[in-house]
Design a protein around this motif. Structure first.
Motif, mmCIF file in Angstrom:
data_model
loop_
_atom_site.group_PDB
_atom_site.id
_atom_site.type_symbol
_atom_site.label_atom_id
_atom_site.label_comp_id
_atom_site.label_asym_id
_atom_site.label_seq_id
_atom_site.Cartn_x
_atom_site.Cartn_y
_atom_site.Cartn_z
ATOM 1 N N LEU A 173 93.235 34.545 -93.092
ATOM 2 C CA LEU A 173 93.696 34.334 -91.649
ATOM 3 C C LEU A 173 94.543 33.094 -91.334
ATOM 4 O O LEU A 173 93.994 32.201 -91.909
ATOM 5 C CB LEU A 173 92.817 34.631 -90.807
ATOM 6 N N ALA A 174 95.776 33.090 -91.296
ATOM 7 C CA ALA A 174 96.424 31.775 -90.867
ATOM 8 C C ALA A 174 96.605 31.457 -89.635
ATOM 9 O O ALA A 174 97.648 31.161 -89.256
ATOM 10 C CB ALA A 174 97.504 31.698 -91.808
ATOM 11 N N GLY A 175 95.613 31.692 -88.552
ATOM 12 C CA GLY A 175 95.692 31.502 -87.313
ATOM 13 C C GLY A 175 96.535 32.554 -86.471
ATOM 14 O O GLY A 175 96.363 33.534 -87.052
ATOM 15 N N THR A 176 96.849 32.520 -85.156
ATOM 16 C CA THR A 176 97.211 33.340 -84.619
ATOM 17 C C THR A 176 98.391 33.119 -83.743
ATOM 18 O O THR A 176 98.872 31.913 -83.602
ATOM 19 C CB THR A 176 96.339 33.922 -83.321
ATOM 20 N N ASP A 177 99.427 34.097 -83.544
ATOM 21 C CA ASP A 177 100.540 33.648 -82.764
ATOM 22 C C ASP A 177 100.829 34.583 -81.643
ATOM 23 O O ASP A 177 100.915 35.714 -82.071
ATOM 24 C CB ASP A 177 101.815 33.936 -83.805
ATOM 25 N N ASP A 178 100.720 34.141 -80.521
ATOM 26 C CA ASP A 178 100.837 34.956 -79.196
ATOM 27 C C ASP A 178 99.696 36.162 -79.107
ATOM 28 O O ASP A 178 100.135 37.234 -79.032
ATOM 29 C CB ASP A 178 102.397 35.340 -79.339
ATOM 30 N N GLY A 179 98.798 35.768 -79.717
ATOM 31 C CA GLY A 179 97.545 36.709 -79.469
ATOM 32 C C GLY A 179 97.519 37.455 -81.004
ATOM 33 O O GLY A 179 96.156 38.174 -81.068
ATOM 34 N N SER A 180 98.245 37.502 -81.713
ATOM 35 C CA SER A 180 98.210 38.399 -82.903
ATOM 36 C C SER A 180 97.853 37.397 -84.037
ATOM 37 O O SER A 180 98.650 36.410 -84.444
ATOM 38 C CB SER A 180 99.582 38.934 -83.264
ATOM 39 N N PRO A 181 96.882 37.958 -84.829
ATOM 40 C CA PRO A 181 96.591 37.092 -86.021
ATOM 41 C C PRO A 181 97.755 37.104 -87.226
ATOM 42 O O PRO A 181 98.348 38.121 -87.256
ATOM 43 C CB PRO A 181 95.338 37.972 -86.862
ATOM 44 N N VAL A 182 97.778 36.076 -87.649
ATOM 45 C CA VAL A 182 99.043 35.887 -88.904
ATOM 46 C C VAL A 182 98.196 35.976 -90.085
ATOM 47 O O VAL A 182 97.258 35.049 -90.193
ATOM 48 C CB VAL A 182 99.818 34.683 -88.632
#
Lengths: 133, 162
Positions: A17-26
């Motif tokens: 997991l490389a963080g989230t973007d606008d609520g979606s995990p990257v």
């Protein structure tokens, strides 16, 4: 699967997991021999696996936000391969288009150094069913 | 004997220059390493326009640790490889190509512990595209775990490998 937990296959492939973007995990994966198809490039199946994991993670996160506890099963996936997967870090993020009572539809994109030049684009449909007690 | 001036032969060279296409040989040399090697893909059988590959269930390929059901990623990879090789099987030689698109319907969850087999065929080849389909099952092809349809784009050899 919780949105913050990756299954054995994903961990074995080196996904994280490389963080989230606008609520979606990257989801991110470094290039490695395990991910290589034709010499020097990502395997299309490995990219598919990352896309799927991003779809699962995005849907799990959305269902957690809604407070819905359901089992999610993949119905189908359709992937367009847009560019060669170069031997460098690859990212994928899903966007839940709709999460209804029985079915959820997710769109996913994968990219590398330049997010505006996606490597693959994909949709997935999921079946939602009540969690067994 | 290798000419000391020439670069060492890569595993791919023997297939680029080969007169025919031998799927068993390809699996042994090209699927032994990399992603296909990690999944553990094995050659099973082939005919005029079709090929069968498989891999064994393994704990580190699992997608749902609660049930032991395989992740679908390895099944995508197997169907990708099998459909790709069905093109070379049909045309009777290796030819560089890339996956343009691949659609997979998951008809049911694979049974934990069982090996997966993919049977793929190339049903049409044109000048720049090859059309493929495939079925993945865990012992009974009439009760498949996945169904695939895809298109490969035939490309110039120079851009295929690095």
């Amino acid at each position: 699967m919780k949105s913050t937990e990756l299954p054995p296959y994903a961990r074995a492939m080196g996904m994280e997991l490389a963080g989230t973007d606008d609520g979606s995990p990257v989801i991110a994966i470094d290039f490695s021999p395990r991910a290589m198809g034709r010499p020097g490039f990502f395997h299309g199946g490995a990219i598919g696996g990352v896309l799927e994991m991003a779809a699962f993670a995005a849907l799990s996160a959305e269902l957690e936000r809604q407070g819905v506890a359901v089992r999610i099963k993949p119905i189908n996936i359709s992937t367009e391969y847009l560019r060669a997967g170069l031997p460098e870090r690859l990212y994928a993020r899903g966007e839940v288009v709709r999460a209804g009572r029985r079915v959820a539809n997710v769109r996913i994109e994968a990219w590398q150094s330049d997010r505006t030049r996606p490597v693959a684009s994909c949709w997935m449909n999921f079946l939602l069913s009540p969690k067994k007690p | 004997m290798n000419d000391p001036q020439s670069p060492p032969e890569s595993p791919l060279d023997r297939f680029i220059n080969a007169a025919g296409f031998n799927p068993r040989d390809w699996t042994a040399h090209m699927n032994a390493n990399g992603h296909s090697g990690f999944i553990g893909m094995q050659y099973r059988d082939h005919g005029d326009i079709w090929i069968e590959l498989g891999f064994d269930w393994r704990e580190d390929l699992v997608g749902d640790p609660d049930t032991g059901v395989l992740a679908s990623g390895p099944i995508i990879s197997l169907l990708d490889n099998a459909t790709s090789m069905s093109v070379w099987t049909r045309v009777g030689r290796f030819s560089p190509q890339v996956t343009l698109d691949l659609r997979i319907d998951y008809t049911r969850a694979a049974t934990p512990g069982k090996s997966i087999v993919a049977r793929a065929e190339c049903y049409q080849v044109r000048r720049s595209m090859a059309f493929v389909r495939g079925i993945a099952h865990d012992g009974d092809i009439t009760d498949p775990v996945a169904h695939a349809a895809g298109i490969f784009m035939l490309v110039d050899g120079q851009e295929w490998v690095k």
